[in-house]
Design a protein around this motif. Structure first.
Motif, mmCIF file in Angstrom:
data_model
loop_
_atom_site.group_PDB
_atom_site.id
_atom_site.type_symbol
_atom_site.label_atom_id
_atom_site.label_comp_id
_atom_site.label_asym_id
_atom_site.label_seq_id
_atom_site.Cartn_x
_atom_site.Cartn_y
_atom_site.Cartn_z
ATOM 1 N N PHE A 277 -11.229 -11.392 -0.440
ATOM 2 C CA PHE A 277 -10.228 -12.179 -1.157
ATOM 3 C C PHE A 277 -10.765 -13.605 -1.265
ATOM 4 C CE2 PHE A 277 -7.424 -9.059 1.087
ATOM 5 C CZ PHE A 277 -6.769 -8.522 -0.023
ATOM 6 N N ALA A 278 -10.344 -14.346 -2.284
ATOM 7 C CA ALA A 278 -10.805 -15.728 -2.402
ATOM 8 C C ALA A 278 -9.768 -16.585 -3.099
ATOM 9 C CB ALA A 278 -12.133 -15.788 -3.167
ATOM 10 N N ASP A 300 -3.324 -6.292 6.485
ATOM 11 C CA ASP A 300 -3.133 -4.965 5.893
ATOM 12 C C ASP A 300 -4.424 -4.338 5.363
ATOM 13 O OD1 ASP A 300 -0.441 -5.150 6.416
ATOM 14 O OD2 ASP A 300 0.119 -5.735 4.379
ATOM 15 N N VAL A 301 -5.436 -5.160 5.112
ATOM 16 C CA VAL A 301 -6.689 -4.657 4.524
ATOM 17 C C VAL A 301 -7.787 -4.800 5.573
ATOM 18 C CG1 VAL A 301 -8.332 -4.852 2.624
ATOM 19 C CG2 VAL A 301 -5.902 -5.363 2.231
ATOM 20 N N LEU A 352 -11.332 -10.022 -5.355
ATOM 21 C CA LEU A 352 -10.061 -10.374 -5.988
ATOM 22 C C LEU A 352 -9.742 -11.833 -5.681
ATOM 23 C CD1 LEU A 352 -7.649 -9.194 -7.624
ATOM 24 C CD2 LEU A 352 -6.519 -8.792 -5.421
ATOM 25 N N MET A 353 -9.466 -12.598 -6.737
ATOM 26 C CA MET A 353 -9.067 -13.992 -6.572
ATOM 27 C C MET A 353 -7.552 -14.048 -6.385
ATOM 28 S SD MET A 353 -10.512 -17.072 -6.525
ATOM 29 C CE MET A 353 -11.926 -17.264 -7.606
ATOM 30 N N ALA A 414 -2.140 -3.559 -3.259
ATOM 31 C CA ALA A 414 -2.447 -2.294 -3.931
ATOM 32 C C ALA A 414 -3.861 -2.297 -4.502
ATOM 33 C CB ALA A 414 -1.422 -2.033 -5.030
ATOM 34 N N LEU A 415 -4.268 -3.409 -5.124
ATOM 35 C CA LEU A 415 -5.616 -3.480 -5.694
ATOM 36 C C LEU A 415 -6.687 -3.464 -4.603
ATOM 37 C CD1 LEU A 415 -4.979 -6.124 -8.508
ATOM 38 C CD2 LEU A 415 -5.507 -3.705 -8.835
ATOM 39 N N ALA A 416 -6.398 -4.106 -3.480
ATOM 40 C CA ALA A 416 -7.379 -4.152 -2.395
ATOM 41 C C ALA A 416 -7.552 -2.803 -1.708
ATOM 42 C CB ALA A 416 -6.972 -5.214 -1.378
ATOM 43 N N LEU A 417 -6.481 -2.010 -1.678
ATOM 44 C CA LEU A 417 -6.531 -0.725 -0.973
ATOM 45 C C LEU A 417 -6.856 0.452 -1.887
ATOM 46 C CD1 LEU A 417 -3.460 -1.217 1.404
ATOM 47 C CD2 LEU A 417 -5.898 -1.323 2.012
ATOM 48 N N ASP A 418 -6.943 0.198 -3.175
ATOM 49 C CA ASP A 418 -7.219 1.265 -4.147
ATOM 50 C C ASP A 418 -8.473 0.887 -4.927
ATOM 51 O OD1 ASP A 418 -7.270 3.171 -6.142
ATOM 52 O OD2 ASP A 418 -5.113 3.081 -6.552
#
Length: 483
Positions: A277-278, A300-301, A352-353, A414-418
């Motif tokens: 993440f950033a 969570d991630v 992901l920003m 959701a985007l980070a885990l999928d």
């Protein structure tokens, strides 16, 4: 020698304390500030807050931002009148005739050097048609010697250094140059010369790009925006008439240097494995609520890290805040500042920003999108809180614009885990982004020229400023690639 009253000293100290607390991420009394501001605005003897400070303050709506801006300028008009500024304001300036030929557009800024504003607009300035506009620069900032000033000088018909002139002297110079429309690029940001506009330097005066809010006074006629950032229903929150570009109000000027090899994660101090993440927004945009969400994502991630632009004064406080939320401090990784080309080259390693609110990513969002990195934002109801959403709409990524912190957190999680879902999003964006409206400099520039022409035609007809929406212009509003 005049001295400040005890009350003004106390007010100044309070404002300085707030500025430091935001820059250093010292959040002990964070939730108390909005009420303090509202109390000051309700008290004629209360502190006069610089309008810029309210843009990043949660709980402050656009109407309050306008009230603050109006009060800030009212407090300075006494010195303006003492200097002799008594020319008519916008609604009282009569229509004038002028010889046919290109409109003379003046740009006023202290940032004609290697600065975010210059980086955003340089390609737009270079794309202006000499048949339509003649460009004048009025610079009140130093040259940093990094090459951007020299490039900008070539884009203008005349480049004037007004750093040594008073506001009145600069206004007389602008009038002597015959400028039709003066465009202020600073607003209430640091080092601005907003009061120069109170001298009615040009028949039409415009606020653009540098300040995401209202001037609060009648001597700025138009605020350049777009439909997403300032919906029509928000018009009463602005003293200016809203002049909306067809897609994004923000021009784009970014070139990734092909000679700079994209660095690997290890070279950037990032783990080879794990989700990155950033957020490269400045630390004063961070709030406890935003940081709560970021830390929940890290929890969570598994194996994820948060890559932040280094802020030496805030670094220790942010690590302490992370620990208080159950996150090990080494999961915050701080990136050094780099020249623009090097900064853009490192962005693609981000998975992901993440955006901030209520003051969004502006130039940093444009940077990420140009590098092909999607950004999740939370759009609010103020100009500063909707900029990233407008950029994402113009880039063709409306699905990553949310409107609540809960929806923002859920989408980022959701985007980070999928991984397949995020890969599909990035692949689609990579295939389409170069044709997006956000990156079409030529189409943007032609729409801006047409907007200036509409402003000027209305002035020549002796009519007051009114809302302009270039999205309704069949020649400039429909096709994002300008065909």
């Amino acid at each position: 020698m005049p001295t400040e009253s005890p009350e003004s000293v106390s007010a100044s100290r309070q404002i300085r304390h707030y500025v430091r607390a935001r820059a250093w991420c010292e959040w002990e009394d964070f939730d108390l500030w909005p009420d303090r501001v509202r109390a000051d605005l309700a008290d004629e003897d209360g502190a006069v807050w610089p309008p810029f400070l309210l843009l990043a303050m949660p709980g402050i709506d656009a109407a309050t931002q306008r009230a603050c801006a109006t009060r800030w300028l009212k407090a300075r008009l006494e010195s303006f009148h003492a200097e002799g500024g008594s020319r008519e304001l916008a609604a009282d300036v009569p229509g004038v005739s002028r010889p046919p030929g290109p409109l003379r557009i003046g740009y006023l800024s202290g940032d004609f050097h290697q600065h975010a504003t210059a980086l955003l607009m340089v390609e737009m300035l270079e794309a202006h048609s000499a048949d339509h506009v003649e460009l004048y620069a009025y610079s009140h900032g130093a040259n940093d010697g990094k090459g951007m000033r020299e490039r900008l000088v070539l884009a203008f018909h005349r480049f004037r250094d007004i750093g040594g002139l008073s506001d009145m002297e600069a206004a007389e110079l602008i009038r002597a140059d015959g400028v039709d429309i003066l465009v202020d690029l600073k607003g209430y940001t640091e080092g601005s010369r907003t009061m120069l506009l109170a001298h009615r330097s040009a028949p039409v005066q415009v606020s653009f790009l540098g300040y995401p809010g209202t001037s609060g006074q009648g001597f700025v006629d138009y605020l350049i925006s777009d439909r997403f950032v300032t919906p029509a229903a928000s018009a009463d929150d602005y003293s200016e008439a809203l002049a909306c570009m067809p897609h994004s109000y923000q021009p784009h000027g970014r070139v990734i240097d092909p000679t700079i090899a994209p660095p690997g994660r290890a070279a950037l101090g990032l783990p080879e494995e794990g989700f990155v993440f950033a957020c490269f927004n400045q630390a004063w945009k961070f709030t406890p609520q935003v940081f709560d969400v970021w830390c929940s994502l890290l929890l969570d991630v598994p194996g994820s890290v948060l890559w932040l632009l280094d802020a030496p004064h805030a670094r220790g406080n942010l690590r302490n805040e992370a620990m208080a939320r159950g996150v090990l401090p080494d999961r915050l990784i701080f990136a050094p500042g780099l020249p623009q080309a090097g900064h853009l080259a490192r962005l693609p390693v981000i998975d992901l920003m993440l955006d901030t609110w209520p003051y969004n990513a502006h130039t940093t969002a444009s940077d990420a999108l140009w590098a092909g990195v999607p950004l999740v934002t939370c759009a609010g109801a103020t100009f500063a809180s909707r900029v990233a959403g407008g950029l994402l709409q113009a880039a063709g990524l409306p699905e990553v614009v949310t409107t609540t912190p809960e929806a923002y957190a859920a989408l980022a999680r959701a985007l980070a885990l999928d991984a397949p879902r995020l890969h599909a999003l990035r692949h689609r964006f990579e295939q389409s982004r170069h044709a997006a409206a956000l990156f079409n400099v030529l189409a943007y520039t032609r729409a801006l020229e047409a907007m200036y022409e509409r402003m000027w035609a209305r002035h020549q007809a002796g009519l007051p400023p009114t809302a302009i929406d270039m999205a309704d212009d069949p020649d400039h509003g429909g096709d994002p690639v300008g065909r």
